[in-house]
Design a protein around this motif. Structure first.
Motif, PDB file in Angstrom:
ATOM      1  N   THR A  82     -16.272  23.325  -4.202  1.00 35.73           N
ATOM      2  CA  THR A  82     -17.192  23.993  -5.120  1.00 35.73           C
ATOM      3  C   THR A  82     -16.483  24.879  -6.141  1.00 35.73           C
ATOM      4  O   THR A  82     -17.050  25.205  -7.170  1.00 35.73           O
ATOM      5  N   GLY A  83     -15.264  25.310  -5.827  1.00 32.78           N
ATOM      6  CA  GLY A  83     -14.556  26.240  -6.700  1.00 32.78           C
ATOM      7  C   GLY A  83     -15.082  27.657  -6.583  1.00 32.78           C
ATOM      8  O   GLY A  83     -14.723  28.516  -7.375  1.00 32.78           O
ATOM      9  N   THR A  84     -15.943  27.891  -5.600  1.00 37.15           N
ATOM     10  CA  THR A  84     -16.487  29.227  -5.346  1.00 37.15           C
ATOM     11  C   THR A  84     -16.189  29.599  -3.896  1.00 37.15           C
ATOM     12  O   THR A  84     -15.588  28.820  -3.156  1.00 37.15           O
ATOM     13  N   TRP A  85     -16.630  30.771  -3.486  1.00 36.76           N
ATOM     14  CA  TRP A  85     -16.371  31.208  -2.115  1.00 36.76           C
ATOM     15  C   TRP A  85     -16.994  30.255  -1.107  1.00 36.76           C
ATOM     16  O   TRP A  85     -18.112  29.782  -1.299  1.00 36.76           O
ATOM     17  N   ILE A  86     -16.263  29.977  -0.057  1.00 33.82           N
ATOM     18  CA  ILE A  86     -16.783  29.151   1.027  1.00 33.82           C
ATOM     19  C   ILE A  86     -17.984  29.865   1.647  1.00 33.82           C
ATOM     20  O   ILE A  86     -17.997  31.093   1.749  1.00 33.82           O
ATOM     21  N   THR A  87     -18.983  29.120   2.012  1.00 34.50           N
ATOM     22  CA  THR A  87     -20.119  29.703   2.726  1.00 34.50           C
ATOM     23  C   THR A  87     -19.888  29.540   4.226  1.00 34.50           C
ATOM     24  O   THR A  87     -19.127  28.649   4.660  1.00 34.50           O
ATOM     25  N   ASP A  88     -20.531  30.365   5.013  1.00 31.96           N
ATOM     26  CA  ASP A  88     -20.433  30.218   6.466  1.00 31.96           C
ATOM     27  C   ASP A  88     -20.910  28.832   6.889  1.00 31.96           C
ATOM     28  O   ASP A  88     -20.300  28.189   7.744  1.00 31.96           O
ATOM     29  N   ALA A  89     -21.998  28.369   6.264  1.00 26.81           N
ATOM     30  CA  ALA A  89     -22.563  27.063   6.608  1.00 26.81           C
ATOM     31  C   ALA A  89     -21.556  25.941   6.332  1.00 26.81           C
ATOM     32  O   ALA A  89     -21.367  25.051   7.168  1.00 26.81           O
ATOM     33  N   ASP A  90     -20.904  25.956   5.167  1.00 26.56           N
ATOM     34  CA  ASP A  90     -19.918  24.921   4.857  1.00 26.56           C
ATOM     35  C   ASP A  90     -18.708  25.003   5.783  1.00 26.56           C
ATOM     36  O   ASP A  90     -18.227  23.981   6.278  1.00 26.56           O
ATOM     37  N   ALA A  91     -18.216  26.192   6.021  1.00 30.88           N
ATOM     38  CA  ALA A  91     -17.030  26.345   6.865  1.00 30.88           C
ATOM     39  C   ALA A  91     -17.269  25.789   8.265  1.00 30.88           C
ATOM     40  O   ALA A  91     -16.345  25.254   8.892  1.00 30.88           O
ATOM     41  N   ARG A  92     -18.494  25.856   8.737  1.00 28.47           N
ATOM     42  CA  ARG A  92     -18.825  25.427  10.099  1.00 28.47           C
ATOM     43  C   ARG A  92     -19.376  24.006  10.146  1.00 28.47           C
ATOM     44  O   ARG A  92     -19.811  23.543  11.193  1.00 28.47           O
ATOM     45  N   ASN A  93     -19.327  23.288   9.023  1.00 31.13           N
ATOM     46  CA  ASN A  93     -19.934  21.972   8.909  1.00 31.13           C
ATOM     47  C   ASN A  93     -18.868  20.879   8.855  1.00 31.13           C
ATOM     48  O   ASN A  93     -18.072  20.830   7.907  1.00 31.13           O
ATOM     49  N   ALA A  94     -18.874  19.992   9.829  1.00 32.24           N
ATOM     50  CA  ALA A  94     -17.900  18.894   9.857  1.00 32.24           C
ATOM     51  C   ALA A  94     -17.992  18.034   8.604  1.00 32.24           C
ATOM     52  O   ALA A  94     -16.977  17.533   8.108  1.00 32.24           O
ATOM     53  N   ASP A  95     -19.199  17.869   8.062  1.00 29.22           N
ATOM     54  CA  ASP A  95     -19.362  17.052   6.856  1.00 29.22           C
ATOM     55  C   ASP A  95     -18.645  17.672   5.652  1.00 29.22           C
ATOM     56  O   ASP A  95     -18.143  16.956   4.790  1.00 29.22           O
ATOM     57  N   TYR A  96     -18.611  19.006   5.584  1.00 31.69           N
ATOM     58  CA  TYR A  96     -17.877  19.664   4.497  1.00 31.69           C
ATOM     59  C   TYR A  96     -16.408  19.243   4.537  1.00 31.69           C
ATOM     60  O   TYR A  96     -15.843  18.831   3.521  1.00 31.69           O
ATOM     61  N   TRP A  97     -15.793  19.348   5.710  1.00 33.32           N
ATOM     62  CA  TRP A  97     -14.368  19.039   5.843  1.00 33.32           C
ATOM     63  C   TRP A  97     -14.102  17.553   5.652  1.00 33.32           C
ATOM     64  O   TRP A  97     -13.021  17.155   5.208  1.00 33.32           O
ATOM     65  N   THR A  98     -15.097  16.720   5.940  1.00 29.96           N
ATOM     66  CA  THR A  98     -14.956  15.283   5.702  1.00 29.96           C
ATOM     67  C   THR A  98     -15.008  14.993   4.202  1.00 29.96           C
ATOM     68  O   THR A  98     -14.187  14.240   3.678  1.00 29.96           O
ATOM     69  N   ARG A  99     -15.971  15.604   3.498  1.00 28.52           N
ATOM     70  CA  ARG A  99     -16.050  15.435   2.031  1.00 28.52           C
ATOM     71  C   ARG A  99     -14.767  15.938   1.363  1.00 28.52           C
ATOM     72  O   ARG A  99     -14.355  15.424   0.322  1.00 28.52           O
ATOM     73  N   HIS A 100     -14.154  16.915   1.964  1.00 27.68           N
ATOM     74  CA  HIS A 100     -12.916  17.501   1.444  1.00 27.68           C
ATOM     75  C   HIS A 100     -11.836  16.428   1.278  1.00 27.68           C
ATOM     76  O   HIS A 100     -11.036  16.479   0.345  1.00 27.68           O
ATOM     77  N   LEU A 101     -11.815  15.467   2.170  1.00 25.19           N
ATOM     78  CA  LEU A 101     -10.820  14.392   2.118  1.00 25.19           C
ATOM     79  C   LEU A 101     -11.077  13.433   0.957  1.00 25.19           C
ATOM     80  O   LEU A 101     -10.151  12.881   0.390  1.00 25.19           O
ATOM     81  N   ARG A 102     -12.312  13.261   0.575  1.00 18.25           N
ATOM     82  CA  ARG A 102     -12.706  12.239  -0.384  1.00 18.25           C
ATOM     83  C   ARG A 102     -12.966  12.759  -1.797  1.00 18.25           C
ATOM     84  O   ARG A 102     -12.717  12.092  -2.778  1.00 18.25           O
ATOM     85  N   ASN A 103     -13.476  13.993  -1.905  1.00 18.26           N
ATOM     86  CA  ASN A 103     -13.969  14.484  -3.194  1.00 18.26           C
ATOM     87  C   ASN A 103     -12.901  15.197  -4.015  1.00 18.26           C
ATOM     88  O   ASN A 103     -11.811  15.491  -3.529  1.00 18.26           O
ATOM     89  N   THR A 104     -13.263  15.522  -5.244  1.00 18.48           N
ATOM     90  CA  THR A 104     -12.380  16.193  -6.188  1.00 18.48           C
ATOM     91  C   THR A 104     -12.020  17.595  -5.699  1.00 18.48           C
ATOM     92  O   THR A 104     -12.890  18.351  -5.280  1.00 18.48           O
ATOM     93  N   VAL A 105     -10.745  17.931  -5.788  1.00 19.74           N
ATOM     94  CA  VAL A 105     -10.269  19.289  -5.518  1.00 19.74           C
ATOM     95  C   VAL A 105     -10.502  20.096  -6.796  1.00 19.74           C
ATOM     96  O   VAL A 105      -9.915  19.820  -7.825  1.00 19.74           O
ATOM     97  N   ARG A 106     -11.376  21.095  -6.715  1.00 16.55           N
ATOM     98  CA  ARG A 106     -11.766  21.890  -7.892  1.00 16.55           C
ATOM     99  C   ARG A 106     -10.942  23.179  -7.915  1.00 16.55           C
ATOM    100  O   ARG A 106     -11.482  24.281  -7.963  1.00 16.55           O
ATOM    101  N   PHE A 107      -9.638  23.028  -7.935  1.00 10.29           N
ATOM    102  CA  PHE A 107      -8.725  24.173  -7.864  1.00 10.29           C
ATOM    103  C   PHE A 107      -8.850  25.079  -9.091  1.00 10.29           C
ATOM    104  O   PHE A 107      -8.854  26.292  -8.965  1.00 10.29           O
ATOM    105  N   ALA A 108      -8.970  24.502 -10.263  1.00 14.96           N
ATOM    106  CA  ALA A 108      -9.063  25.309 -11.487  1.00 14.96           C
ATOM    107  C   ALA A 108     -10.310  26.198 -11.466  1.00 14.96           C
ATOM    108  O   ALA A 108     -10.271  27.335 -11.924  1.00 14.96           O
ATOM    109  N   ASP A 109     -11.415  25.692 -10.926  1.00 15.23           N
ATOM    110  CA  ASP A 109     -12.633  26.489 -10.844  1.00 15.23           C
ATOM    111  C   ASP A 109     -12.425  27.724  -9.966  1.00 15.23           C
ATOM    112  O   ASP A 109     -12.990  28.772 -10.233  1.00 15.23           O
ATOM    113  N   GLY A 110     -11.651  27.554  -8.918  1.00 14.29           N
ATOM    114  CA  GLY A 110     -11.371  28.676  -8.014  1.00 14.29           C
ATOM    115  C   GLY A 110     -10.516  29.722  -8.698  1.00 14.29           C
ATOM    116  O   GLY A 110     -10.623  30.907  -8.461  1.00 14.29           O
TER     117      GLY A 110
END
Length: 176
Positions: free
Chosen positions: A148-176
């Motif tokens: 997201t390029g924003t602060w991690i939410t508690d819900a995302d941090a605790r969600n296996a699907d978030y970490w799975t999407r992390h492998l496939r989706n765009t790394v939004r480093f510049a937004d961060g």
């Protein structure tokens, strides 16, 4: 970890791709043991996917998106004028030629695979299954999400699907 043991604790963190796993571990989302097992499993699964290539392109995201087709993915937005594209070798080679013909600077990255692209699809379900067996905690230290390029939410941090999407989706480093 040694600095943290000495009382030097970050107030916020950001990591790029695998570096977000480090930030999450330091924040307490994963135990160190689980993080090490997760990183090893993630790497193992990534290596089972078809080989591919990655290309750094010195253009803003909006311009780079204009060069993408169904076989190419925006793997990372590293800075306002620097992106990375992933895809099959032949498609990355054709993109290199199109960019060179337009006098756009690019550089092939030394990688074995097209990370953060559809070429990682086959690793997603097994990775999600692996992560669902881990204990995921809310972060104790804020860190920036690569998705997201924003602060991690508690819900995302605790969600296996978030970490799975992390492998496939765009790394939004510049937004961060």
């Amino acid at each position: 970890l040694r600095w943290m043991e000495q009382g030097i604790v970050p107030t916020a963190m950001m990591g790029h791709s695998l570096g977000e796993y480090v930030a999450a571990t330091l924040a307490g989302v994963f135990s160190l043991e689980d993080a090490l097992a997760l990183v090893a499993e993630r790497a193992r699964l990534m290596q089972t996917q078809p080989a591919g290539a990655m290309l750094a392109v010195r253009k803003p995201e909006a311009e780079v998106r204009g060069f993408l087709d169904n076989n190419l993915a925006l793997a990372a937005v590293k800075a306002p004028g620097l992106c990375v594209v992933s895809g099959p070798f032949d498609d990355i080679g054709a993109l290199e030629q199109r960019l060179a013909a337009s006098a756009i600077a690019s550089k092939r990255l030394v990688t074995s695979h097209a990370f953060h692209s559809p070429m990682m699809e086959g690793a997603l379900r097994p990775l999600a299954d692996f992560i669902r067996r881990l204990k995921l905690n809310a972060p104790k230290i804020p860190f920036v999400s690569n998705l997201t390029g924003t602060w991690i939410t508690d819900a995302d941090a605790r969600n296996a699907d978030y970490w799975t999407r992390h492998l496939r989706n765009t790394v939004r480093f510049a937004d961060g």
